[in-house]
Design an enzyme around this catalytic site. Structure first.
Site, PDB file in Angstrom:
ATOM      1  N   ASP A 281      39.790  41.486  27.128  1.00  0.00           N
ATOM      2  CA  ASP A 281      39.607  42.584  28.080  1.00  0.00           C
ATOM      3  C   ASP A 281      39.714  41.984  29.470  1.00  0.00           C
ATOM      4  O   ASP A 281      39.635  40.759  29.645  1.00  0.00           O
ATOM      5  CB  ASP A 281      38.228  43.231  27.872  1.00  0.00           C
ATOM      6  CG  ASP A 281      38.006  44.377  28.857  1.00  0.00           C
ATOM      7  OD1 ASP A 281      38.944  45.158  29.072  1.00  0.00           O
ATOM      8  OD2 ASP A 281      36.910  44.465  29.445  1.00  0.00           O
ATOM      9  N   SER A 282      39.824  42.865  30.453  1.00  0.00           N
ATOM     10  CA  SER A 282      39.852  42.385  31.828  1.00  0.00           C
ATOM     11  C   SER A 282      38.502  41.767  32.208  1.00  0.00           C
ATOM     12  O   SER A 282      38.422  41.023  33.177  1.00  0.00           O
ATOM     13  CB  SER A 282      40.166  43.541  32.768  1.00  0.00           C
ATOM     14  OG  SER A 282      39.259  44.598  32.538  1.00  0.00           O
TER      15      SER A 282
ATOM     16  N   CYS B 267      41.020  46.487  26.360  1.00  0.00           N
ATOM     17  CA  CYS B 267      41.183  47.093  27.684  1.00  0.00           C
ATOM     18  C   CYS B 267      42.148  48.285  27.624  1.00  0.00           C
ATOM     19  O   CYS B 267      43.290  48.142  27.173  1.00  0.00           O
ATOM     20  CB  CYS B 267      41.744  46.026  28.621  1.00  0.00           C
ATOM     21  SG  CYS B 267      42.068  46.622  30.271  1.00  0.00           S
TER      22      CYS B 267
ATOM     23  N   GLU C 148      29.058  48.169  36.260  1.00  0.00           N
ATOM     24  CA  GLU C 148      28.934  46.733  36.550  1.00  0.00           C
ATOM     25  C   GLU C 148      27.687  46.457  37.391  1.00  0.00           C
ATOM     26  O   GLU C 148      27.152  45.359  37.377  1.00  0.00           O
ATOM     27  CB  GLU C 148      30.183  46.218  37.272  1.00  0.00           C
ATOM     28  CG  GLU C 148      31.438  46.420  36.457  1.00  0.00           C
ATOM     29  CD  GLU C 148      32.045  45.152  35.903  1.00  0.00           C
ATOM     30  OE1 GLU C 148      31.828  44.101  36.505  1.00  0.00           O
ATOM     31  OE2 GLU C 148      32.732  45.227  34.866  1.00  0.00           O
TER      32      GLU C 148
ATOM     33  N   CYS D 273      38.264  54.259  28.930  1.00  0.00           N
ATOM     34  CA  CYS D 273      38.023  53.023  29.669  1.00  0.00           C
ATOM     35  C   CYS D 273      36.843  52.324  29.011  1.00  0.00           C
ATOM     36  O   CYS D 273      35.879  52.980  28.586  1.00  0.00           O
ATOM     37  CB  CYS D 273      37.705  53.358  31.128  1.00  0.00           C
ATOM     38  SG  CYS D 273      37.188  51.919  32.084  1.00  0.00           S
ATOM     39  N   THR D 274      36.943  51.006  28.943  1.00  0.00           N
ATOM     40  CA  THR D 274      35.905  50.222  28.258  1.00  0.00           C
ATOM     41  C   THR D 274      34.485  50.497  28.760  1.00  0.00           C
ATOM     42  O   THR D 274      33.529  50.399  28.006  1.00  0.00           O
ATOM     43  CB  THR D 274      36.186  48.721  28.480  1.00  0.00           C
ATOM     44  OG1 THR D 274      36.491  48.528  29.861  1.00  0.00           O
ATOM     45  CG2 THR D 274      37.305  48.240  27.610  1.00  0.00           C
ATOM     46  N   HIS D 275      34.365  50.799  30.050  1.00  0.00           N
ATOM     47  CA  HIS D 275      33.022  50.926  30.632  1.00  0.00           C
ATOM     48  C   HIS D 275      32.377  52.291  30.415  1.00  0.00           C
ATOM     49  O   HIS D 275      31.172  52.436  30.534  1.00  0.00           O
ATOM     50  CB  HIS D 275      33.089  50.677  32.141  1.00  0.00           C
ATOM     51  CG  HIS D 275      33.345  49.260  32.509  1.00  0.00           C
ATOM     52  ND1 HIS D 275      34.443  48.564  32.058  1.00  0.00           N
ATOM     53  CD2 HIS D 275      32.642  48.391  33.297  1.00  0.00           C
ATOM     54  CE1 HIS D 275      34.410  47.335  32.554  1.00  0.00           C
ATOM     55  NE2 HIS D 275      33.333  47.208  33.309  1.00  0.00           N
TER      56      HIS D 275
HETATM   57  N1  DGL Z   1      38.864  47.257  31.024  1.00  0.00           N
HETATM   58  C1  DGL Z   1      39.396  48.259  31.924  1.00  0.00           C
HETATM   59  C2  DGL Z   1      39.888  49.450  31.110  1.00  0.00           C
HETATM   60  O1  DGL Z   1      39.446  49.695  30.017  1.00  0.00           O
HETATM   61  C3  DGL Z   1      38.368  48.690  32.949  1.00  0.00           C
HETATM   62  C4  DGL Z   1      38.026  47.636  33.973  1.00  0.00           C
HETATM   63  C5  DGL Z   1      39.228  47.227  34.807  1.00  0.00           C
HETATM   64  O2  DGL Z   1      39.696  48.022  35.643  1.00  0.00           O
HETATM   65  O3  DGL Z   1      39.683  46.122  34.632  1.00  0.00           O
HETATM   66  O4  DGL Z   1      40.732  50.157  31.568  1.00  0.00           O
END
Ligand code: DGL
Length: 266
Positions: A13-14, A76, A155, A186-188
């Site tokens: 993931d990012s 991600c 975050e 989105c992961t978050h």
């Molecule tokens: N992991 C990214 C996503 O799921 C979210 C965080 C980022 O912007 O890197 O899109």
């Protein structure tokens, strides 16, 4: 003896968010060894161009391949949206993204075929979810919306309270009375599920992490790659920046502690 089934599942993931996917994979396949890479030095991906996301994602996979993973899971959403097709063309290892899984679940849940999709700017602009939904059923009415402030909220550990309510209202107002299902693309966003559910009562919220874990399971089973050996599975965490910060925040996502990740360069 061919030991491939013992090889780890590689997840990248990012940054931290992909731990929501790791958690479901662990729950679903407790015997699997896992290597997790969080590209924390280059996060966020959500506002970057396709070319950059492809480059970062390629480098992440090259790192995971050095760790001898048997499958790659792109946790991600941004990377799955912009780079998956390219990555599948250049690598022969099985690669699973999160888009298909989320869409499958949303279509299963939605009664009135009015589906909202929220994600980072790049995910929404790419049209990946919109295309996948319409490919499966062209009668679906899709409501896409980028919600860039959700990632920094999570975050910062802000998951409830006035600020969260105001931002949820700002982004999600337009969905009220229009959709019956919302994909958290989105992961978050699963971390904000409670606040979103309170605001959009009666709307199904699709958290693709669970569905992704099922996809991974099915693929590994199909190819006879599930780890059936006993013994404590290994979980290795790697980051490209600040291992201590990652470890602290990981608790929010995993609801348990992890060993301090190793810092690497990809
Ligand atoms: N992991 C990214 C996503 O799921 C979210 C965080 C980022 O912007 O890197 O899109």
């Amino acid at each position: 003896m061919n030991d491939i089934e013992r090889y780890p599942i590689g997840i990248f993931d990012s940054g931290l968010g992909g731990l929501t996917v790791l958690k479901e994979i662990e729950r679903f396949m407790p015997k699997e060894n896992i290597v997790y890479l969080g590209d924390t030095a280059r996060v966020p991906y959500g506002s970057k161009s396709k070319y950059t996301i492809i480059r970062f994602s390629t480098e992440n996979i090259l790192f995971l391949l050095k760790k001898k993973v048997k499958i790659v899971v792109i946790a991600c959403n941004t990377s799955s949206s912009l780079a998956l097709d390219y990555l599948r063309r250049i690598f022969s290892i099985p690669i699973i993204g999160v888009i298909e899984a989320g869409v499958t679940k949303a279509i299963r849940l939605s009664k009135y075929r009015r589906i909202g999709i929220i994600g980072t700017k790049s995910t929404i602009l790419s049209g990946s979810y919109q295309k996948e939904l319409l490919k499966r059923d062209n009668k679906i009415i899709v409501y896409p919306k980028a919600c860039p402030l959700f990632v920094p909220l999570v975050e910062e550990g802000l998951t409830k309270g006035r600020i969260v309510e105001m931002i949820v209202d700002m982004y999600l107002k337009e969905f009220k009375g229009k959709i019956d299902t919302l994909i958290l693309g989105c992961t978050h966003y699963p971390i904000l599920k409670k606040a979103i559910a309170q605001y959009l009562r009666g709307v199904y919220l699709v958290d693709s992490a669970k569905e992704v874990a099922k996809y991974v399971y099915n693929l590994l089973e199909e190819r006879n790659l599930l780890n059936r050996n006993s013994g404590v599975p290994k979980k290795d965490f790697y980051v490209t920046d600040d291992p201590v910060g990652f470890k602290k925040l990981a608790k929010i996502f995993l609801k348990r502690s992890i060993l301090t990740p190793q810092k690497i360069n990809v």
